[in-house]
Design a protein around this motif. Sequence first.
Motif, PDB file in Angstrom:
ATOM      1  N   ASN A  72      53.647   5.923  17.866  1.00 11.00           N
ATOM      2  CA  ASN A  72      52.208   6.138  18.002  1.00 11.00           C
ATOM      3  C   ASN A  72      51.731   7.216  17.035  1.00 11.00           C
ATOM      4  O   ASN A  72      52.367   8.265  16.905  1.00 11.00           O
ATOM      5  N   ILE A  73      50.606   6.945  16.366  1.00 14.35           N
ATOM      6  CA  ILE A  73      49.904   7.975  15.594  1.00 14.35           C
ATOM      7  C   ILE A  73      48.467   8.025  16.102  1.00 14.35           C
ATOM      8  O   ILE A  73      47.739   7.026  16.010  1.00 14.35           O
ATOM      9  N   THR A  74      48.066   9.163  16.641  1.00 14.35           N
ATOM     10  CA  THR A  74      46.701   9.354  17.131  1.00 14.35           C
ATOM     11  C   THR A  74      45.989  10.342  16.225  1.00 14.35           C
ATOM     12  O   THR A  74      46.464  11.461  16.019  1.00 14.35           O
ATOM     13  N   LEU A  75      44.846   9.923  15.682  1.00 15.35           N
ATOM     14  CA  LEU A  75      44.082  10.761  14.756  1.00 15.35           C
ATOM     15  C   LEU A  75      42.896  11.374  15.498  1.00 15.35           C
ATOM     16  O   LEU A  75      41.970  10.655  15.902  1.00 15.35           O
ATOM     17  N   ALA A  78      40.481  18.066  14.275  1.00 13.45           N
ATOM     18  CA  ALA A  78      41.248  19.316  14.344  1.00 13.45           C
ATOM     19  C   ALA A  78      40.830  20.216  13.206  1.00 13.45           C
ATOM     20  O   ALA A  78      40.483  19.748  12.122  1.00 13.45           O
ATOM     21  N   LEU A  79      40.851  21.532  13.457  1.00 10.25           N
ATOM     22  CA  LEU A  79      40.527  22.488  12.406  1.00 10.25           C
ATOM     23  C   LEU A  79      41.544  22.404  11.270  1.00 10.25           C
ATOM     24  O   LEU A  79      41.212  22.563  10.105  1.00 10.25           O
ATOM     25  N   SER A  80      42.800  22.156  11.656  1.00  7.94           N
ATOM     26  CA  SER A  80      43.860  22.011  10.658  1.00  7.94           C
ATOM     27  C   SER A  80      44.623  20.724  10.981  1.00  7.94           C
ATOM     28  O   SER A  80      45.649  20.752  11.666  1.00  7.94           O
ATOM     29  N   PRO A  81      44.128  19.578  10.512  1.00  5.00           N
ATOM     30  CA  PRO A  81      44.724  18.293  10.898  1.00  5.00           C
ATOM     31  C   PRO A  81      46.140  18.135  10.360  1.00  5.00           C
ATOM     32  O   PRO A  81      46.486  18.666   9.298  1.00  5.00           O
ATOM     33  N   PRO A  82      46.979  17.413  11.101  1.00  3.21           N
ATOM     34  CA  PRO A  82      48.341  17.141  10.630  1.00  3.21           C
ATOM     35  C   PRO A  82      48.311  16.286   9.359  1.00  3.21           C
ATOM     36  O   PRO A  82      47.296  15.659   9.044  1.00  3.21           O
ATOM     37  N   ASP A  83      49.425  16.229   8.678  1.00  7.27           N
ATOM     38  CA  ASP A  83      49.551  15.393   7.490  1.00  7.27           C
ATOM     39  C   ASP A  83      49.892  13.972   7.950  1.00  7.27           C
ATOM     40  O   ASP A  83      51.051  13.557   7.965  1.00  7.27           O
ATOM     41  N   TYR A  84      48.842  13.241   8.337  1.00 12.90           N
ATOM     42  CA  TYR A  84      49.059  11.900   8.876  1.00 12.90           C
ATOM     43  C   TYR A  84      49.777  11.000   7.864  1.00 12.90           C
ATOM     44  O   TYR A  84      50.599  10.166   8.248  1.00 12.90           O
ATOM     45  N   GLY A  85      49.442  11.152   6.605  1.00 12.60           N
ATOM     46  CA  GLY A  85      50.086  10.346   5.575  1.00 12.60           C
ATOM     47  C   GLY A  85      51.585  10.549   5.535  1.00 12.60           C
ATOM     48  O   GLY A  85      52.352   9.593   5.354  1.00 12.60           O
ATOM     49  N   ALA A  86      52.024  11.789   5.715  1.00 18.46           N
ATOM     50  CA  ALA A  86      53.454  12.084   5.695  1.00 18.46           C
ATOM     51  C   ALA A  86      54.159  11.469   6.901  1.00 18.46           C
ATOM     52  O   ALA A  86      55.278  10.940   6.780  1.00 18.46           O
ATOM     53  N   TYR A  87      53.505  11.522   8.064  1.00 15.80           N
ATOM     54  CA  TYR A  87      54.081  10.876   9.252  1.00 15.80           C
ATOM     55  C   TYR A  87      54.197   9.371   9.026  1.00 15.80           C
ATOM     56  O   TYR A  87      55.202   8.743   9.387  1.00 15.80           O
ATOM     57  N   PRO A 106      40.860   5.767  11.404  1.00 13.92           N
ATOM     58  CA  PRO A 106      42.269   5.444  11.157  1.00 13.92           C
ATOM     59  C   PRO A 106      42.481   4.571   9.932  1.00 13.92           C
ATOM     60  O   PRO A 106      43.628   4.232   9.614  1.00 13.92           O
ATOM     61  N   GLY A 107      41.399   4.203   9.228  1.00 12.91           N
ATOM     62  CA  GLY A 107      41.479   3.253   8.126  1.00 12.91           C
ATOM     63  C   GLY A 107      42.567   3.525   7.110  1.00 12.91           C
ATOM     64  O   GLY A 107      43.395   2.643   6.819  1.00 12.91           O
ATOM     65  N   PRO A 108      42.619   4.727   6.509  1.00 15.41           N
ATOM     66  CA  PRO A 108      43.646   4.990   5.483  1.00 15.41           C
ATOM     67  C   PRO A 108      45.074   4.851   6.004  1.00 15.41           C
ATOM     68  O   PRO A 108      45.941   4.300   5.309  1.00 15.41           O
ATOM     69  N   VAL A 109      45.329   5.333   7.218  1.00 14.74           N
ATOM     70  CA  VAL A 109      46.678   5.232   7.779  1.00 14.74           C
ATOM     71  C   VAL A 109      47.024   3.776   8.061  1.00 14.74           C
ATOM     72  O   VAL A 109      48.135   3.312   7.755  1.00 14.74           O
ATOM     73  N   ILE A 110      46.085   3.042   8.636  1.00 17.70           N
ATOM     74  CA  ILE A 110      46.336   1.628   8.926  1.00 17.70           C
ATOM     75  C   ILE A 110      46.590   0.856   7.639  1.00 17.70           C
ATOM     76  O   ILE A 110      47.493   0.015   7.569  1.00 17.70           O
ATOM     77  N   LYS A 111      45.833   1.153   6.595  1.00 17.16           N
ATOM     78  CA  LYS A 111      46.010   0.475   5.310  1.00 17.16           C
ATOM     79  C   LYS A 111      47.425   0.702   4.768  1.00 17.16           C
ATOM     80  O   LYS A 111      48.103  -0.238   4.321  1.00 17.16           O
ATOM     81  N   THR A 112      47.879   1.943   4.819  1.00 13.29           N
ATOM     82  CA  THR A 112      49.218   2.273   4.345  1.00 13.29           C
ATOM     83  C   THR A 112      50.281   1.521   5.134  1.00 13.29           C
ATOM     84  O   THR A 112      51.223   0.957   4.559  1.00 13.29           O
ATOM     85  N   LEU A 113      50.135   1.504   6.454  1.00 10.95           N
ATOM     86  CA  LEU A 113      51.125   0.861   7.311  1.00 10.95           C
ATOM     87  C   LEU A 113      51.113  -0.655   7.144  1.00 10.95           C
ATOM     88  O   LEU A 113      52.172  -1.296   7.119  1.00 10.95           O
TER      89      LEU A 113
END
Length: 357
Positions: A72-75, A78-87, A106-113
């Motif tokens: 699971n990746i939940t976006l 956040a003031l300092s968001p995680p590096d979703y791309g790296a996950y 979630p568009g960019p992460v979904i596109k990558t996946l």
Amino acid sequence: MPFNTLLTRKLGIKIPVVQGGMQWVGFAELASAVSNAGGLGILTALTQPTPEDLRKEIRKCRAMTTNPFGVNITLLPALSPPDYGAYARVIIEEGIRIVETAGNSPGPVIKTLKEAGCIIIHKCTTIRHAQSAIKLGVDFLSIDGFECAGHVGESDITNFILLSRARQSISIPFIASGGFADGQGLAAALSLGAEGINMGTRFMCTVEAPVHHKVKEAIVAADETDTQLVLRRWKNTTRLYGNKVAKEAARVEQESTSGKFEDVAPFVSGKRGREVFINGDVDYGVWTAGQVIGLIHDIPTCDELVKRIEREAEETISRAASLMYDGHQHLKSKEGTVGDKTNNPTAEVWGVGKSKL
């Protein structure tokens, strides 16, 4: 009899039951147990402090099950968001082919996946958001009713309506999330057009869930009324277990004259919520739970739970089928005979009232 739905065929699982991603709960111990039981276990990416820690957890889970599991990746804001791309890159590099996504933009992460060939299950609380997710190319939607734990959205639509709306207007398969704990619920979801169910709170209350036993006991003891909604003022409505801290957060939110999130922030600290699962003090911090807590009465293993759900669903579907007859046969029971020209003599309206018509 094995289930045969689009979900079971696409994911390669036996029972159409998904363990939703849960912060501080979705570790390898739980995910592997659900997958070994025939459902789909889910690791929670952001429970791991870094992408490399997620890599280690994926490998740990793979050592504990040979069956499919997902991440699971939940976006969330956040003031300092995680590096979703790296996950996401770690997920791809480790060969995970099933990903549950949720949250904002979630568009960019979904596109990558998707470019890497992953199957995406995206969680939505409204039909409008579901339609947007379809445009992103997701494979399944997880339709979350207002009953669910955690982020419930701002529309307050319960699953009985939301699932039927999904059946009427969504062009891709979906699963049902929020309010599910047993086989009767699975049978109901399938009847409403879903391909399976997603369970979070129910899987929290299993032997393998990595939370303190006192938290599980609190879930068993709770009623469906023992949850608390907070953060509606900031359009981030969240359903929590209704402990002292959650109720105080709701009071501060309602009475705050400044309207600033800072007034309530100390009460909704995720760090204190994590400590609840470790130390067992259910009032130490806030933690999410759905209204389904009213349906949970024991702490089984995941294998016991999933097999029970399978059995209950089969029995429920068979019972529903037995209520139909072809119009020519005569069915007899202790209440009377049912046929073309006979009726149940004990039926109040038909058997008694008809003589007065």
